[in-house]
Enzyme design. Structure first.
Site, mmCIF file in Angstrom:
data_model
loop_
_atom_site.group_PDB
_atom_site.id
_atom_site.type_symbol
_atom_site.label_atom_id
_atom_site.label_comp_id
_atom_site.label_asym_id
_atom_site.label_seq_id
_atom_site.Cartn_x
_atom_site.Cartn_y
_atom_site.Cartn_z
ATOM 1 N N ASN A 1 -9.698 75.597 16.260
ATOM 2 C CA ASN A 1 -9.576 76.615 15.209
ATOM 3 C C ASN A 1 -8.255 76.358 14.479
ATOM 4 O O ASN A 1 -7.192 76.701 14.984
ATOM 5 C CB ASN A 1 -9.586 78.017 15.834
ATOM 6 C CG ASN A 1 -9.364 79.103 14.788
ATOM 7 O OD1 ASN A 1 -9.487 78.867 13.591
ATOM 8 N ND2 ASN A 1 -9.043 80.301 15.248
ATOM 9 N N GLU B 1 -7.884 87.933 15.029
ATOM 10 C CA GLU B 1 -7.025 88.061 13.833
ATOM 11 C C GLU B 1 -7.798 88.721 12.693
ATOM 12 O O GLU B 1 -7.243 89.488 11.913
ATOM 13 C CB GLU B 1 -6.488 86.679 13.425
ATOM 14 C CG GLU B 1 -5.425 86.203 14.407
ATOM 15 C CD GLU B 1 -5.327 84.701 14.562
ATOM 16 O OE1 GLU B 1 -5.849 83.952 13.719
ATOM 17 O OE2 GLU B 1 -4.713 84.264 15.566
ATOM 18 N N SER C 1 -3.976 80.043 24.172
ATOM 19 C CA SER C 1 -2.955 79.091 24.598
ATOM 20 C C SER C 1 -3.502 77.977 25.505
ATOM 21 O O SER C 1 -2.849 77.551 26.452
ATOM 22 C CB SER C 1 -1.788 79.816 25.270
ATOM 23 O OG SER C 1 -1.190 80.714 24.348
ATOM 24 N N LYS D 1 -7.214 77.699 11.839
ATOM 25 C CA LYS D 1 -6.713 78.893 11.136
ATOM 26 C C LYS D 1 -6.250 78.509 9.724
ATOM 27 O O LYS D 1 -6.820 77.604 9.118
ATOM 28 C CB LYS D 1 -5.591 79.561 11.930
ATOM 29 C CG LYS D 1 -5.938 79.755 13.401
ATOM 30 C CD LYS D 1 -4.974 80.645 14.117
ATOM 31 C CE LYS D 1 -5.276 80.620 15.595
ATOM 32 N NZ LYS D 1 -4.600 81.676 16.343
ATOM 33 N N GLU E 1 -11.390 85.597 24.277
ATOM 34 C CA GLU E 1 -10.004 85.326 23.906
ATOM 35 C C GLU E 1 -9.156 86.580 24.124
ATOM 36 O O GLU E 1 -9.130 87.469 23.260
ATOM 37 C CB GLU E 1 -9.918 84.929 22.437
ATOM 38 C CG GLU E 1 -10.736 83.714 22.088
ATOM 39 C CD GLU E 1 -10.182 83.008 20.859
ATOM 40 O OE1 GLU E 1 -9.817 81.838 20.988
ATOM 41 O OE2 GLU E 1 -10.088 83.647 19.799
ATOM 42 N N GLY F 1 -1.827 82.432 20.900
ATOM 43 C CA GLY F 1 -0.615 82.005 20.197
ATOM 44 C C GLY F 1 0.666 82.467 20.862
ATOM 45 O O GLY F 1 1.746 82.388 20.279
ATOM 46 N N HIS G 1 -13.060 86.739 15.125
ATOM 47 C CA HIS G 1 -11.788 86.347 15.734
ATOM 48 C C HIS G 1 -10.866 87.570 15.737
ATOM 49 O O HIS G 1 -10.891 88.383 14.806
ATOM 50 C CB HIS G 1 -11.161 85.196 14.935
ATOM 51 C CG HIS G 1 -10.005 84.573 15.651
ATOM 52 N ND1 HIS G 1 -8.745 85.140 15.635
ATOM 53 C CD2 HIS G 1 -9.912 83.460 16.413
ATOM 54 C CE1 HIS G 1 -7.934 84.383 16.363
ATOM 55 N NE2 HIS G 1 -8.612 83.360 16.847
HETATM 56 C C1 PEP Z 1 -7.314 81.034 18.681
HETATM 57 O O1 PEP Z 1 -6.823 81.203 17.586
HETATM 58 O O2 PEP Z 1 -8.527 81.182 18.792
HETATM 59 C C2 PEP Z 1 -6.445 80.665 19.799
HETATM 60 C C3 PEP Z 1 -6.947 80.712 20.997
HETATM 61 O O3 PEP Z 1 -5.160 80.301 19.489
HETATM 62 P P1 PEP Z 1 -4.111 79.599 20.496
HETATM 63 O O4 PEP Z 1 -4.833 78.474 21.175
HETATM 64 O O5 PEP Z 1 -3.006 79.127 19.611
HETATM 65 O O6 PEP Z 1 -3.673 80.640 21.476
#
Ligand code: PEP
Length: 254
Positions: free
Chosen positions: A9, A99, A215, A11, A169, A175, A97
């Site tokens: 992803n 976000e 992460s 983003k 998630e 992040g 997601h």
């Molecule tokens: C994501 O944006 O779906 C995500 C898991 O980000 P990160 O791997 O940076 O935590």
């Protein structure tokens, strides 16, 4: 075996040129994916066609949008519909997601509409769920994610839901550099599968890929993915670094 999936992803990161170079670098590793494995690149809208042509000759490398609008078409300036994605042969789309839920106020009901529009347009939703920190601290994360599934997916019949990819998630791990432990991830994935089984039966639930996101890095992917109910990962930050994402693809169960 269920599909084992490494989904990047990006983003709102990378210029077009940087994205192209990143894809070149990842594909240069020439990782041969088995029929049960997939690598998916969820890229910004302007990069979808470029990404599609980059992966065109590869087996089991796919392109995904990061979002689509929850209405079919019309006067929604700046939005992109599932039908538009279908018309350029994009077969996957990230839906819900955290976000988007947080910054764009996307509700479970809106996400149900997006899921429907994707399926009507032969697009597989990568449906994200996961709890914020306060819910985890209160110990009510299982109920929280069950409601997310119920309100956005459970109107679907089994033969539709079986094709959806779910990404668990935990928001506190996205992040932040803070990863769920392997045990926490497995426990939640088993819970999600049991919620799906209660609604659709264990055969359907057993077919659905459930990815972990939060992460995931080259140095923790193998361990996270080794759990029986963790079918790969949705990866943000580490998917922007070719060497990291290559290693993450290599960490998929085979
Ligand atoms: C994501 O944006 O779906 C995500 C898991 O980000 P990160 O791997 O940076 O935590």
């Amino acid at each position: 075996m269920r599909k084992q999936i490494a989904a990047a992803n990006w983003k709102m990161n990378l210029t077009f040129q940087q994205g192209e170079k990143l894809l070149d670098d990842v594909l240069a590793a020439k990782i041969r994916l088995s029929p049960d494995q997939l690598a998916i690149f969820a890229v910004p809208f302007p990069y979808l066609l470029m990404t599609r042509s980059e992966v065109a000759e590869e087996t089991n490398y796919e392109v995904s949008a990061q979002n689509c609008y929850h209405k079919k078409s019309g006067a929604f300036t700046g939005e992109v519909s599932a039908e538009m994605l279908h018309s350029i042969a994009v077969n996957y789309c990230v839906i819900g997601h955290s976000e988007r839920r947080e910054y764009f106020n996307e509700t479970n009901a809106m996400l149900a509409d997006k899921v429907n529009l994707c399926l009507e347009n032969e697009i597989i939703p990568i449906f994200c769920c996961g709890e914020p920190l306060n819910i985890r601290e209160a110990g009510t994360q299982n109920d929280y994610v069950a409601v997310q599934l119920k309100e956005s997916l459970f109107h679907l019949p089994a033969d539709k839901v079986k094709d959806i990819i779910i990404a668990y998630e935990p928001i506190w791990a996205i992040g932040t550099g803070k990863t769920a432990t392997t045990a926490q991830a497995q426990e939640m994935h088993a819970h999600l599968r049991s919620v799906l089984a209660a609604q659709y039966g264990s055969q359907t639930a057993g077919q659905i890929s459930i990815l972990y996101g939060g992460s995931v890095k080259a140095n923790n992917a193998k361990e996270l993915f080794s759990s029986p109910d963790v079918d790969g990962g949705l990866v943000g930050g580490a998917s922007l670094v070719a060497s990291e994402f290559i290693e993450i693809i290599r960490s998929l169960k085979s």
